[in-house]
Design a protein around this motif. Structure first.
Motif, mmCIF file in Angstrom:
data_model
loop_
_atom_site.group_PDB
_atom_site.id
_atom_site.type_symbol
_atom_site.label_atom_id
_atom_site.label_comp_id
_atom_site.label_asym_id
_atom_site.label_seq_id
_atom_site.Cartn_x
_atom_site.Cartn_y
_atom_site.Cartn_z
ATOM 1 N N ASP A 1 0.900 -1.126 0.122
ATOM 2 C CA ASP A 1 0.120 0.027 0.089
ATOM 3 C C ASP A 1 1.206 1.402 -0.038
ATOM 4 N N ALA A 2 0.267 2.209 -0.746
ATOM 5 C CA ALA A 2 1.174 3.902 -0.877
ATOM 6 C C ALA A 2 1.705 3.769 0.410
ATOM 7 N N SER A 3 0.834 4.171 1.786
ATOM 8 C CA SER A 3 1.049 4.400 2.858
ATOM 9 C C SER A 3 1.778 4.142 3.443
ATOM 10 N N ASN B 1 -7.208 9.641 -6.518
ATOM 11 C CA ASN B 1 -6.506 8.531 -5.957
ATOM 12 C C ASN B 1 -4.639 9.563 -5.601
ATOM 13 N N VAL B 2 -4.634 10.595 -7.140
ATOM 14 C CA VAL B 2 -3.626 11.615 -7.497
ATOM 15 C C VAL B 2 -3.264 12.462 -6.783
ATOM 16 N N GLY B 3 -4.389 13.215 -6.769
ATOM 17 C CA GLY B 3 -4.460 14.469 -5.743
ATOM 18 C C GLY B 3 -3.245 15.729 -7.267
ATOM 19 N N ILE C 1 -11.050 12.699 -1.926
ATOM 20 C CA ILE C 1 -9.405 12.423 -0.992
ATOM 21 C C ILE C 1 -9.231 11.592 -0.691
ATOM 22 N N CYS C 2 -9.391 11.007 -1.429
ATOM 23 C CA CYS C 2 -8.439 9.169 -1.649
ATOM 24 C C CYS C 2 -7.003 9.055 -0.892
ATOM 25 N N GLY C 3 -6.326 9.119 -1.411
ATOM 26 C CA GLY C 3 -4.873 9.528 -1.842
ATOM 27 C C GLY C 3 -4.314 10.829 -3.075
ATOM 28 N N ALA C 4 -2.679 10.500 -2.678
ATOM 29 C CA ALA C 4 -2.031 12.081 -2.994
ATOM 30 C C ALA C 4 -0.616 10.979 -4.000
ATOM 31 N N MET C 5 -1.333 10.077 -4.800
ATOM 32 C CA MET C 5 0.572 9.030 -4.720
ATOM 33 C C MET C 5 1.328 9.692 -6.154
ATOM 34 N N ALA C 6 0.470 11.160 -6.691
ATOM 35 C CA ALA C 6 0.782 12.288 -7.302
ATOM 36 C C ALA C 6 2.510 12.689 -6.720
ATOM 37 N N GLY D 1 -5.226 0.766 -9.821
ATOM 38 C CA GLY D 1 -5.169 0.675 -8.571
ATOM 39 C C GLY D 1 -5.476 -0.768 -7.893
ATOM 40 N N ALA D 2 -4.977 -0.425 -6.561
ATOM 41 C CA ALA D 2 -6.291 -2.086 -5.590
ATOM 42 C C ALA D 2 -8.035 -0.963 -5.663
ATOM 43 N N THR D 3 -7.364 -0.093 -5.288
ATOM 44 C CA THR D 3 -8.972 0.805 -5.425
ATOM 45 C C THR D 3 -9.196 0.809 -6.685
ATOM 46 N N GLY E 1 4.191 10.683 -4.476
ATOM 47 C CA GLY E 1 5.317 10.273 -3.821
ATOM 48 C C GLY E 1 4.589 10.071 -2.459
ATOM 49 N N TYR E 2 4.234 10.317 -1.788
ATOM 50 C CA TYR E 2 3.952 10.520 -0.409
ATOM 51 C C TYR E 2 5.684 10.455 0.271
ATOM 52 N N THR E 3 6.261 11.399 0.068
ATOM 53 C CA THR E 3 7.664 11.657 0.121
ATOM 54 C C THR E 3 7.660 12.739 2.067
ATOM 55 N N VAL F 1 -7.986 -3.106 2.839
ATOM 56 C CA VAL F 1 -7.995 -1.725 2.546
ATOM 57 C C VAL F 1 -8.574 -1.286 1.207
ATOM 58 N N GLY F 2 -8.154 -1.782 0.103
ATOM 59 C CA GLY F 2 -8.431 -1.558 -1.173
ATOM 60 C C GLY F 2 -10.156 -1.126 -1.830
ATOM 61 N N GLY F 3 -10.441 -2.238 -1.282
ATOM 62 C CA GLY F 3 -11.966 -2.743 -1.647
ATOM 63 C C GLY F 3 -13.005 -1.966 -0.531
HETATM 64 N N1 LIG Z 1 -7.636 7.277 1.996
HETATM 65 C C1 LIG Z 1 -7.468 5.639 2.691
HETATM 66 O O1 LIG Z 1 -8.860 4.552 3.749
HETATM 67 C C2 LIG Z 1 -7.242 4.724 0.983
HETATM 68 C C3 LIG Z 1 -7.473 3.301 1.289
HETATM 69 C C4 LIG Z 1 -6.591 2.699 0.886
HETATM 70 C C5 LIG Z 1 -6.125 3.312 -0.510
HETATM 71 N N2 LIG Z 1 -6.145 4.879 -0.414
HETATM 72 C C6 LIG Z 1 -4.850 5.493 -1.497
HETATM 73 O O2 LIG Z 1 -5.595 5.479 -2.763
HETATM 74 C C7 LIG Z 1 -4.132 5.695 -3.763
HETATM 75 C C8 LIG Z 1 -4.427 4.501 -4.858
HETATM 76 O O3 LIG Z 1 -3.817 3.386 -3.934
HETATM 77 P P1 LIG Z 1 -4.079 1.745 -4.163
HETATM 78 O O4 LIG Z 1 -3.651 0.428 -3.208
HETATM 79 O O5 LIG Z 1 -5.412 1.575 -5.274
HETATM 80 O O6 LIG Z 1 -3.106 1.579 -5.804
HETATM 81 P P2 LIG Z 1 -2.275 0.858 -6.095
HETATM 82 O O7 LIG Z 1 -2.697 -0.333 -6.300
HETATM 83 O O8 LIG Z 1 -0.362 0.949 -4.771
HETATM 84 O O9 LIG Z 1 -1.025 1.505 -7.547
HETATM 85 C C9 LIG Z 1 -1.350 2.567 -7.252
HETATM 86 C C10 LIG Z 1 -1.468 2.931 -8.196
HETATM 87 O O10 LIG Z 1 -1.272 4.520 -8.066
HETATM 88 C C11 LIG Z 1 -1.506 5.093 -10.038
HETATM 89 N N3 LIG Z 1 -0.204 6.580 -9.853
HETATM 90 C C12 LIG Z 1 1.377 6.144 -9.594
HETATM 91 N N4 LIG Z 1 1.917 7.157 -9.574
HETATM 92 C C13 LIG Z 1 1.053 7.695 -10.223
HETATM 93 C C14 LIG Z 1 1.080 9.245 -10.730
HETATM 94 N N5 LIG Z 1 2.166 10.095 -10.511
HETATM 95 N N6 LIG Z 1 0.062 9.843 -10.893
HETATM 96 C C15 LIG Z 1 -0.812 9.429 -11.346
HETATM 97 N N7 LIG Z 1 -1.436 7.853 -11.472
HETATM 98 C C16 LIG Z 1 -0.455 7.376 -10.313
HETATM 99 C C17 LIG Z 1 -1.198 3.800 -10.681
HETATM 100 O O11 LIG Z 1 -1.144 4.093 -12.452
HETATM 101 P P3 LIG Z 1 -0.216 3.428 -13.252
HETATM 102 O O12 LIG Z 1 0.006 2.669 -13.423
HETATM 103 O O13 LIG Z 1 -1.542 3.454 -14.203
HETATM 104 O O14 LIG Z 1 0.582 5.186 -13.558
HETATM 105 C C18 LIG Z 1 -1.845 3.114 -10.114
HETATM 106 O O15 LIG Z 1 -2.506 2.820 -10.360
HETATM 107 C C19 LIG Z 1 -3.073 5.787 -2.707
HETATM 108 O O16 LIG Z 1 -2.614 7.323 -2.987
HETATM 109 C C20 LIG Z 1 -3.974 5.190 -1.259
HETATM 110 O O17 LIG Z 1 -2.376 5.799 -0.844
HETATM 111 C C21 LIG Z 1 -6.481 5.795 0.518
#
Ligand SMILES: NC(=O)c1ccc[n+]([C@@H]2O[C@H](COP(=O)([O-])OP(=O)(O)OC[C@H]3O[C@@H](n4cnc5c(N)ncnc54)[C@H](OP(=O)(O)O)[C@@H]3O)[C@@H](O)[C@H]2O)c1
Length: 343
Positions: free
Chosen positions: A49-51, A228-230, A249-254, A162-164, A256-258, A134-136
């Motif tokens: 998970d990105a988190s 999911n990207v911000g 607002i679910c996530g901020a993949m853009a 992504g998983a979500t 990089g979560y640095t 978590v994702g589902g």
């Molecule tokens: N708030 C919550 O409770 C919760 C729960 C679950 C997940 N999330 C968040 O949801 C987001 C997605 O998580 P996930 O587990 O579904 O995905 P994941 O399976 O970890 O896959 C990562 C996804 O992010 C995309 N991605 C990566 N870097 C990117 C960028 N710079 N710009 C655009 N897209 C980018 C990838 O798409 P491409 O391959 O097409 O680039 C891929 O689909 C994350 O930010 C995560 O933290 C939050």
């Protein structure tokens, strides 16, 4: 060392910028012993998970940071091998917070309960980390409880592979959405989300202008955006939203979560002038409704509305190399690491 070896991946240093395998250090340790109310869990699968990247920062985000020298926190599935808690028996399969080691001390309390998994099921065990993890469940509550998607809605979803995101379109369609548009990186992933994940249209963020494509695909605007990207993508969507649109607002993949402190959107005044609703989501707030979410996701799978995609890598040694792939080059669906088989 006598007895089973407890392999560990420890945080060697705080990652700077993108996380790299060298940020982790291999170690072997004796088996820990459970204290009162604790259980000893043997790791079977780790979810990625990105988190996890946020938990490696100094701040840690919504959970305490992983300290240097500690095993890396992960969501995982394991099997109870010793128990000092009445709710967990030796042999139980469990899902919850584990760490990158063969043997974990786990507790029933904490931000997410350690769930005992049903004994006989005709579905893969790993689904408890993906579609029932978590994702589902975030996809489910995000669509139904926050965005309240329904008939007439045009929905846009970023990180749609992504998983979500790979589950969001199916949930939206079941809720009656008119149209669901996914955003993914590259032509192949765009094809995948339409062919497999239930999206009506795809936008390739790496090669297309998102604003121009949205103007073409939905001239009336976007009613609901599952973000999911911000970053710049959120700014584009703010311009493309319909009046009174909703943004999750679910996530901020853009990012990089640095870092946990991120720059907000530049176009935020469109929240005002379009009277948008913007809300976050964190699954821990749904800890009392997880069972309900799981049942509903089970129903959607049984009705054939969801496509479940997993990529399982075999071998504890691969954990450090897999985490960076979440931010570039990951395959569609849930990324998992197999550590061991249950006994
Ligand atoms: N708030 C919550 O409770 C919760 C729960 C679950 C997940 N999330 C968040 O949801 C987001 C997605 O998580 P996930 O587990 O579904 O995905 P994941 O399976 O970890 O896959 C990562 C996804 O992010 C995309 N991605 C990566 N870097 C990117 C960028 N710079 N710009 C655009 N897209 C980018 C990838 O798409 P491409 O391959 O097409 O680039 C891929 O689909 C994350 O930010 C995560 O933290 C939050």
């Amino acid at each position: 060392m006598n007895g089973p070896v407890n392999r560990q991946w420890l945080l060697a240093r705080r990652p700077v910028g993108a996380v790299v395998p060298e940020d982790f250090r291999y170690c072997e340790a004796p088996l820990p012993r459970p204290g009162v109310d604790e259980v000893l869990v043997r790791s079977l699968y780790f979810g990625f998970d990105a988190s996890q990247r946020i938990w490696l920062t100094d701040h840690g985000g919504y959970l305490p940071p992983v300290q240097i020298g500690e095993p890396v926190r992960t969501m995982g599935i394991g099997q109870v091998v010793d128990s000092r808690h009445p709710d967990y028996a030796v042999g139980d399969l469990v899902e919850g917070f584990l760490t990158w080691q063969d043997y974990n001390i786990a507790r029933a309390d904490g931000p997410m309960p350690l769930r005992v998994l049903p004994k006989s099921e005709d579905m893969p065990l790993t689904w408890h980390l993906g579609v029932f993890g978590v994702g589902g469940l975030t996809a489910y509550f995000g669509v139904t409880d926050v965005l309240k998607v329904g008939p007439g809605d045009t929905v846009v979803v970023s990180a749609a592979t992504g998983a979500t995101g790979s589950l969001v379109a199916g949930i939206c369609k079941a809720a009656g959405a008119d149209r669901v548009i996914g955003i993914a990186g590259g032509a192949e992933k765009c094809r995948w989300i339409v062919e497999h994940a239930g999206y009506d249209e795809a936008i390739d963020y790496q090669n297309e202008d998102i604003g121009a494509r949205l103007a073409e695909l939905c001239p009336e605007g976007v009613n609901a955006y599952f973000d999911n990207v911000g970053g710049d993508m959120l700014d584009s969507l703010l311009l493309s939203m319909a009046p009174r649109g909703r943004i999750l607002i679910c996530g901020a993949m853009a990012s990089g979560y640095t870092d946990v402190q991120l720059q907000g959107p530049r176009n935020y005044m469109f929240i005002c002038v379009k009277m948008l609703t913007v809300q976050g989501i964190l699954l821990t707030f749904y800890r009392d409704r997880l069972q309900e979410g799981g049942q509903e996701m089970g129903r959607l799978i049984a009705e054939g509305r969801l496509h479940v995609e997993e990529h399982i890598v075999d071998g504890f040694e691969h954990a450090p190399a897999l985490l960076p792939t979440l931010f570039s080059g990951k395959r569609p669906g849930k990324l998992l690491l197999k550590v061991a088989d249950p006994v």
